[in-house]
Enzyme design. Structure first.
Site, short mmCIF file in Angstrom:
data_model
loop_
_atom_site.label_atom_id
_atom_site.label_comp_id
_atom_site.label_asym_id
_atom_site.label_seq_id
_atom_site.Cartn_x
_atom_site.Cartn_y
_atom_site.Cartn_z
N HIS A 1 0.83 -1.21 0.00
CA HIS A 1 0.00 0.00 0.00
C HIS A 1 0.86 1.25 0.00
O HIS A 1 0.54 2.24 -0.64
CB HIS A 1 -0.90 0.03 1.23
CG HIS A 1 -2.18 -0.72 1.05
ND1 HIS A 1 -3.10 -0.35 0.11
CD2 HIS A 1 -2.67 -1.81 1.66
CE1 HIS A 1 -4.12 -1.19 0.17
NE2 HIS A 1 -3.87 -2.09 1.10
N GLU B 1 -4.48 -15.85 -23.88
CA GLU B 1 -3.20 -15.99 -23.19
C GLU B 1 -2.60 -17.37 -23.40
O GLU B 1 -1.44 -17.61 -23.08
CB GLU B 1 -3.39 -15.80 -21.67
CG GLU B 1 -4.07 -14.52 -21.29
CD GLU B 1 -4.26 -14.38 -19.80
OE1 GLU B 1 -3.37 -13.80 -19.16
OE2 GLU B 1 -5.28 -14.85 -19.28
N CYS C 1 -3.35 -6.16 -23.23
CA CYS C 1 -3.24 -5.67 -21.86
C CYS C 1 -2.02 -6.23 -21.14
O CYS C 1 -1.87 -6.06 -19.94
CB CYS C 1 -4.51 -5.98 -21.07
SG CYS C 1 -4.82 -7.73 -20.87
N ASP D 1 1.36 -13.72 -20.41
CA ASP D 1 1.21 -15.17 -20.38
C ASP D 1 1.33 -15.78 -21.77
O ASP D 1 1.93 -16.85 -21.93
CB ASP D 1 -0.15 -15.56 -19.76
CG ASP D 1 -0.07 -15.54 -18.25
OD1 ASP D 1 0.91 -16.10 -17.72
OD2 ASP D 1 -0.95 -14.96 -17.61
C1 PEP Z 1 -1.11 -11.08 -19.19
O1 PEP Z 1 -0.93 -12.28 -19.00
O2 PEP Z 1 -0.58 -10.43 -20.12
C2 PEP Z 1 -1.98 -10.30 -18.29
C3 PEP Z 1 -2.32 -9.05 -18.55
O3 PEP Z 1 -2.41 -10.92 -17.16
P1 PEP Z 1 -1.50 -11.10 -15.84
O4 PEP Z 1 -0.25 -10.31 -16.07
O5 PEP Z 1 -2.33 -10.62 -14.72
O6 PEP Z 1 -1.28 -12.58 -15.83
MG MG Z 2 -2.19 -13.34 -17.62
#
Ligand code: PEP
Ligand code: MG
Length: 589
Positions: free
Chosen positions: A195, A437, A508, A461
Site C-alpha cells: 500500500h 493468453e 493488456c 502469459d
Molecule cells: C497477461 O498475461 O498479459 C496479463 C495481462 O495478465 P496477468 O499479467 O495478470 O497474468
Molecule cells: Mg495473464
C-alpha cells in the site's frame, strides 16, 4: 560524517531529499504475561473494548481522510474495518487468551505471527504484501489496549521531511503520506505492490523500499537523498553528490511536467488515426491516478486483490464495493473487470488449495473459477450489480477452449435470472470478452471470437506459454522476447482475425507499454493499448509522433525478418528516420 549509499527497490519514481525522520513502530515488542483462570473473562472484556475503540478510531480516520484527500485514499480504512469485522481472526485471539491464559497483548502478537506466516507462504508478491494490513489492525488494537489515550498531533505542525521506517503500516502510510509534508520514503521492508508503494506513486512521493537495514544505519536529522527512479538512497552525501542529485531532480521534474502535458493530449496518430490508452490496475485506489496519467478507461482490473481485503472469503458486498467504486470513478469511461486469476502459484490462505506439481499449467484463473463455482457465482453477481451504470465489462482470463466460454455464459445467465427475480438493476447487455493468453486459444481465435464481444491479449502469459519461457525465471529471461517472429505472427493473427469479425481487440500485457512493441501492434491494426498507468504518457507520445501509413510499411517489412533483434533494429531505424520524436519519452524512462 561518512556518506553511505544503499540499494533497494525504487517503487515510486522521482528524487526527494531532506532531513530524515525515523518512524518507529515498536508495537509488537510485548512480553508474554500469564493471567489466572479467574481473570480470563475480564481480559476478554478489555480486548473487546479495545476492538470497539479501534472501530471508532477507524471510522473517524476514514472520515478525516475523506475530507482531506477524497474518497480514494479513505478506502484503506474500509479494508481495515473489514479485517476488524472478521470473526475467525478474533476467535483466534480470544482462544489464545482463553487457552493459554495470557494477556490480550500477547495473544495479538501470537495471532499476528500466525497470519504473517500464512501470508509468507504465498508465492505471489502482491498477495504477500497484504499481510501488513492484518498487522496494522492488530497493532492498532494493541495500542488501544493501553488505557492512556494517545495524544493526537495537530495538523500543520509537521516539518517537511523524508520518512525512514522499518515498515510503514498501511493506515500510517495513508495518514502520514497524505499530509503533504513527506518529501520521500525509504523503508527496510516492502515491495512494489505494498500500500505504501501504491500510495506513494499516486501522491508522487519518491520511494525506495526493501533496503533491509537502513533504519540501523541512520539517525534523526541525517540528510538523505532518495532516488525512487533508480532505487538508490544516499545518507549524508558530500556537497558534490548533493549538487549532482539536485540537477537530476530538476531534470526529472521537467520530464514529469512534459509527461503530464502529453497525458492530456488527444490519442491520435499524426495522420489522425484514433487509438485508446487504457490502464491496468490492481486496487480501486489506483483509478484516479490512472486517469491523471491520461487513461481513457480501465482496460484491466485484476480483481484478485479483493481476496486480500478480508481474512475470510470476500462476500458479494465486498466484491460489489470495489467494482462500484471503480465504475463510478471511471464513468462514463469503460471498466473491464477481469474475473479472478488465482490458483496455481497464487494460493489463498482462506482456501485449502492443493499443491500442484506444475502450477503454471494447473488449476488457474477460469479453470479455478469453474472448479469453485460458488465463489465464481458470487463474483459474477457482483460484477452484474456494479454494471447498472453501463460502463462495466466482463473479461475472462486463461480461456483454452470454446467449451469454457459456454460454461461461463451459462453461469452468467443464471446470475442474471436470479437478479431479475430479486428485482436488482444491472446491464442486461453487459459486454462479455475473453483473454487470449493460451497458445491453443490463439490458434482458434476465429472460433472463439464469434462467441464474445471482444478479445484482450494477455501478452505476459501468451509469450510465456508460446515460447515455453517462465515469465519470472531469470535463468531463461534471455529467451523472453516479445518481438520474436513467432510471437509477432501469432499476435498479428489474433488482432487481424478479431478485426475481420468486426470485434474489438486490446493488448493488456506489458508489451503494450513498450514504445517499440506498441508501434508494431499499431501496425498490426491494434487501437486499444492497456498498461500500467505510469507508462501511458510515453506510449501516447510515441503513437502521436508517427504516421500510421509509415508504421504499417515498416511493420510489413519487419515480418520478413528472422530474429527479434533484426525486428528491433529495423523498426527503430526506419521510424526514427521519419519520426525523430517517436522515442523521446521512452528513452528517458
Ligand atoms: C497477461 O498475461 O498479459 C496479463 C495481462 O495478465 P496477468 O499479467 O495478470 O497474468
Ligand atoms: Mg495473464
Amino acid at each position: 560524517m561518512t556518506s553511505i549509499r544503499l540499494r533497494g527497490k525504487g517503487v515510486s519514481p522521482g528524487i526527494g531529499m531532506g532531513e530524515l525522520t525515523l518512524s518507529e513502530s515498536a508495537l509488537f515488542t510485548v512480553r508474554r504475561e500469564s493471567i489466572s483462570a479467574a481473570a480470563v473473562e475480564g481480559e476478554l472484556r478489555r480486548l473487546r473494548k479495545a476492538v470497539e475503540r479501534t472501530r471508532n478510531e477507524l471510522v473517524r480516520l476514514k472520515q478525516e481522510m475523506k475530507g482531506n484527500m477524497g474518497e480514494e485514499h479513505a478506502f484503506i480504512f474500509d479494508a481495515h474495518l473489514l479485517i476488524l469485522g472478521d470473526r475467525s481472526l478474533f476467535d483466534s485471539i480470544e482462544q489464545t487468551v482463553r487457552g493459554e491464559k495470557v494477556r490480550a497483548e500477547w495473544a495479538l502478537t501470537q495471532v499476528n505471527q500466525k497470519y504473517q506466516e500464512l501470508f509468507d507462504a504465498i508465492a505471489d508478491e502482491y498477495f504477500r504484501q497484504r499481510k501488513s494490513d492484518v498487522s496494522d489492525v492488530l497493532a492498532r488494537i494493541a495500542a488501544n489496549l493501553k488505557l492512556k489515550k494517545k495524544r493526537r498531533t495537530r495538523k500543520g505542525q509537521a516539518k517537511r521531511e523524508v520518512l525512514v521506517a522499518h515498515e510503514i503500516l498501511p493506515s500510517e502510510a495513508a495518514i502520514r503520506l497524505s499530509g503533504g509534508n513527506v518529501l520521500a520514503v525509504a523503508t527496510d521492508m516492502g515491495g512494489p505492490t505494498s500500500h505504501t508503494a501504491i500510495l506513494a506513486r499516486s501522491l508522487n512521493i519518491p520511494a525506495v523500499v526493501g533496503l533491509h537495514n537502513i533504519t540501523q544505519q541512520v539517525k534523526n536529522g541525517d540528510f538523505i537523498i532518495v532516488d525512487g527512479t533508480d532505487g538508490e538512497v544516499i545518507i549524508n552525501p558530500p556537497p558534490a553528490v548533493r549538487k549532482e542529485f539536485l540537477g537530476k531532480k530538476a531534470k526529472y521534474d521537467h520530464y514529469i511536467r512534459e509527461l503530464k502535458k502529453t497525458a492530456r493530449l488527444k490519442s491520435v496518430t499524426l495522420d489522425d488515426v484514433r487509438f485508446f490508452a487504457l490502464a491496468n490496475i490492481e486496487l480501486p485506489d489506483e483509478v484516479e491516478m490512472a486517469f491523471s496519467y491520461g487513461a481513457e478507461g480501465i482496460g484491466l482490473f485484476r480483481s484478485e486483490f479483493i481476496y486480500l481485503q478480508s481474512a475470510s472469503l470476500p462476500n458479494e458486498e465486498d466484491h460489489l464495493a470495489a467494482y462500484s467504486r471503480i465504475a463510478k470513478a471511471a464513468y462514463p469511461a469503460p471498466v473491464y473487470i477481469r474475473t479472478i486469476d488465482i490458483g496455481g502459484d497464487k494460493t489463498l490462505p482462506q482456501l485449502k488449495i492443493e499443491k500442484e506439481p506444475n502450477p503454471a499449467l494447473g488449476l488457474r484463473a477460469v479453470r479455478f473459477s469453474l472448479r469453485h463455482k460458488d465463489l465464481f457465482r458470487v463474483q459474477l453477481r457482483a460484477i452484474l450489480r456494479a454494471s447498472a451504470l453501463k460502463n462495466v465489462r466482463i473479461l475472462i482470463p486463461m480461456i483454452t477452449e470454446v467449451e469454457e466460454i459456454g460454461e461461463v455464459k451459462l453461469l452468467l445467465e443464471e446470475a442474471k435470472k436470479e437478479l431479475d427475480k430479486e428485482r436488482v438493476k444491472f446491464d442486461r447487455q453487459i459486454p462479455f470478452g475473453v483473454m487470449i493468453e493460451v497458445p491453443a486459444a490463439a490458434a482458434i481465435t476465429d472460433i472463439l471470437v464469434k462467441e464474445v464481444d471482444y478479445l484482450s491479449i494477455g501478452t505476459n502469459d501468451l509469450i510465456q506459454y508460446y515460447l515455453a519461457v517462465d515469465r519470472s525465471n531469470e535463468f531463461v529471461s534471455y529467451l523472453y522476447k516479445p518481438l520474436h517472429p513467432s510471437v509477432l505472427r501469432v499476435i498479428r493473427f489474433i488482432i487481424q482475425t478479431a478485426l475481420r469479425e468486426g470485434k474489438d481487440v486490446a493488448v493488456c500485457g506489458e508489451m503494450a507499454a513498450d514504445p517499440l512493441s506498441a508501434l508494431v501492434l499499431l501496425g498490426f491494426g491494434l487501437r486499444k493499448f492497456s498498461m500500467n498507468p505510469i507508462f501511458i504518457p510515453r506510449i501516447k507520445n510515441t503513437l502521436r509522433s508517427v504516421e500510421l501509413k509509415t508504421v504499417e510499411k515498416v511493420v510489413e517489412e519487419a515480418m520478413n525478418l528472422k530474429t527479434a533483434q533484426d525486428v528491433e533494429e529495423l523498426v527503430i531505424e526506419r521510424i526514427l528516420a521519419k519520426h525523430p520524436k517517436a522515442f523521446l519519452l521512452g528513452q528517458v524512462m
